[in-house]
Design an enzyme around this catalytic site. Structure first.
Site, PDB file in Angstrom:
ATOM      1  N   ASP A 157      -4.117  -3.996 -18.884  1.00 42.31           N
ATOM      2  CA  ASP A 157      -3.219  -2.846 -19.114  1.00 42.31           C
ATOM      3  C   ASP A 157      -3.414  -2.217 -20.495  1.00 42.31           C
ATOM      4  OD1 ASP A 157      -2.072  -3.376 -16.582  1.00 42.31           O
ATOM      5  OD2 ASP A 157      -0.604  -4.731 -17.453  1.00 42.31           O
ATOM      6  N   ASN A 181      -5.716   2.664 -12.878  1.00 39.46           N
ATOM      7  CA  ASN A 181      -4.752   1.664 -12.416  1.00 39.46           C
ATOM      8  C   ASN A 181      -3.357   2.247 -12.546  1.00 39.46           C
ATOM      9  OD1 ASN A 181      -3.817  -1.001 -11.638  1.00 39.46           O
ATOM     10  ND2 ASN A 181      -3.157  -1.268 -13.755  1.00 39.46           N
ATOM     11  N   GLU A 211       5.782   6.336  -9.529  1.00 43.96           N
ATOM     12  CA  GLU A 211       4.445   5.931  -9.053  1.00 43.96           C
ATOM     13  C   GLU A 211       3.871   6.877  -8.000  1.00 43.96           C
ATOM     14  OE1 GLU A 211       3.775   1.745  -8.294  1.00 43.96           O
ATOM     15  OE2 GLU A 211       5.670   1.260  -9.260  1.00 43.96           O
ATOM     16  N   HIS A 230       0.576   1.101 -13.186  1.00 43.77           N
ATOM     17  CA  HIS A 230       1.386  -0.040 -13.629  1.00 43.77           C
ATOM     18  C   HIS A 230       2.861   0.385 -13.639  1.00 43.77           C
ATOM     19  CE1 HIS A 230       2.327  -3.783 -15.617  1.00 43.77           C
ATOM     20  NE2 HIS A 230       3.130  -3.089 -16.401  1.00 43.77           N
ATOM     21  N   ARG A 256     -16.109 -18.027  -7.873  1.00 49.35           N
ATOM     22  CA  ARG A 256     -15.749 -16.693  -8.367  1.00 49.35           C
ATOM     23  C   ARG A 256     -16.963 -15.753  -8.431  1.00 49.35           C
ATOM     24  NH1 ARG A 256     -10.676 -15.183  -7.653  1.00 49.35           N
ATOM     25  NH2 ARG A 256     -10.271 -13.363  -8.936  1.00 49.35           N
ATOM     26  N   GLY A 293       0.784  -1.234   0.000  1.00 47.82           N
ATOM     27  CA  GLY A 293       0.000   0.000   0.000  1.00 47.82           C
ATOM     28  C   GLY A 293       0.813   1.280   0.000  1.00 47.82           C
TER      29      GLY A 293
HETATM   30  C1  GRF Z   1       3.124  -1.071  -7.542  1.00 45.51           C
HETATM   31  O1  GRF Z   1       4.346  -1.317  -8.170  1.00 45.51           O
HETATM   32  C2  GRF Z   1       2.070  -0.793  -8.583  1.00 45.51           C
HETATM   33  O2  GRF Z   1       2.556  -0.139  -9.700  1.00 45.51           O
HETATM   34  C3  GRF Z   1       1.648  -2.176  -8.934  1.00 45.51           C
HETATM   35  O3  GRF Z   1       1.658  -2.903  -7.725  1.00 45.51           O
HETATM   36  C4  GRF Z   1       2.599  -2.298  -6.833  1.00 45.51           C
HETATM   37  C5  GRF Z   1       1.862  -1.976  -5.568  1.00 45.51           C
HETATM   38  O4  GRF Z   1       2.702  -1.510  -4.553  1.00 45.51           O
HETATM   39  N1  GRF Z   1       0.371  -2.166  -9.631  1.00 45.51           N
HETATM   40  P1  GRF Z   1       2.101  -0.895  -3.230  1.00 45.51           P
HETATM   41  O5  GRF Z   1       1.167  -1.929  -2.617  1.00 45.51           O
HETATM   42  O6  GRF Z   1       1.362   0.366  -3.592  1.00 45.51           O
HETATM   43  O7  GRF Z   1       3.269  -0.621  -2.333  1.00 45.51           O
END
Ligand code: GRF
Length: 210
Positions: free
Chosen positions: A151, A108, A181, A110, A66, A12
């Site tokens: 993606d 999202n 990120e 990535h 599911r 997180g």
């Molecule tokens: C991150 O690298 C994000 O880009 C990917 O999953 C990872 C999550 O990391 N989708 P965190 O749980 O936010 O530390």
């Protein structure tokens, strides 16, 4: 106020970046109304708790199949009545029904420059392992809207990050998080909250500030 729901599976740190952005005022007019995890041990849930954000775990293992899991997950989403859903390291495929309902309202993050190093099987450290294996000199991160593919949705923001000699998947993952990120995700939510984003013909555009 933009009501944001964040879905998480792990540590997180992206959720934390978003929480920090909201608390510092970098991300305006936004409230994180709920955090949902598929994993009860996700540290992300503790982060939510520490900041007084409602948090719930909906785990596939607790349901017979599911379909039952999807139903419970959708219910947990609907209860929060979000304007925007943010997938911040969420390792569950989003049910199609939800993608239709929240078209251009699910973001999202990535950890690569899409369309490189993305798609099925590219998640977590695997992305960075593949980057190093291929020997590219620049990688990065992408924030995109979620569509039916993996993606493949409209790209909103990208940030390049240098790959350095001697990098390990772990060191590269850390640099991509720090330099890309944790910067991009709060910025994306702020842009959304300010009504600066339009999606047309599968491409996201950001309005110019006057
Ligand atoms: C991150 O690298 C994000 O880009 C990917 O999953 C990872 C999550 O990391 N989708 P965190 O749980 O936010 O530390």
């Amino acid at each position: 106020m933009l009501k944001v729901l964040v879905c998480v599976s792990g540590g997180g740190t992206n959720l934390q970046a978003l929480i920090d952005g909201v608390e510092s005022g970098l991300v305006r007019d936004t409230e994180i109304v709920r955090v949902i995890s598929n994993n009860k041990n996700a540290y992300a849930l503790t982060r939510a708790r520490q900041h007084g954000i409602e948090n719930v775990c909906v785990s596939p293992g607790d349901f017979p199949d599911r379909a039952a899991f999807h139903e419970a997950f959708l219910q947990a989403v609907e209860e929060a009545a979000p304007d925007l859903v943010v997938l911040a390291g969420f390792l569950v495929v989003i049910p199609e029904q939800m993608i239709h309902k929240y078209r251009n309202r699910i973001l999202n993050i990535h950890p690569s420059l899409i369309p490189s190093f993305c798609g099925t099987g590219y998640y977590g450290l695997k992305v960075h392992e593949k980057v190093l294996e291929r020997g590219v000199k620049v990688t990065g991160a992408t924030v995109h809207f979620v569509d039916e593919g993996t993606d493949t949705g409209p790209i909103l923001l990208q940030q390049a990050v240098e790959v350095k000699a001697g990098d390990t998947p772990q060191s590269l993952q850390r640099r991509v998080m720090e330099e890309a990120e944790w910067v991009l995700l709060p910025r994306a939510v702020e842009l959304f909250a300010q009504g600066m984003i339009t999606v047309r013909d599968g491409r996201a555009e950001i309005a110019c500030r006057q």
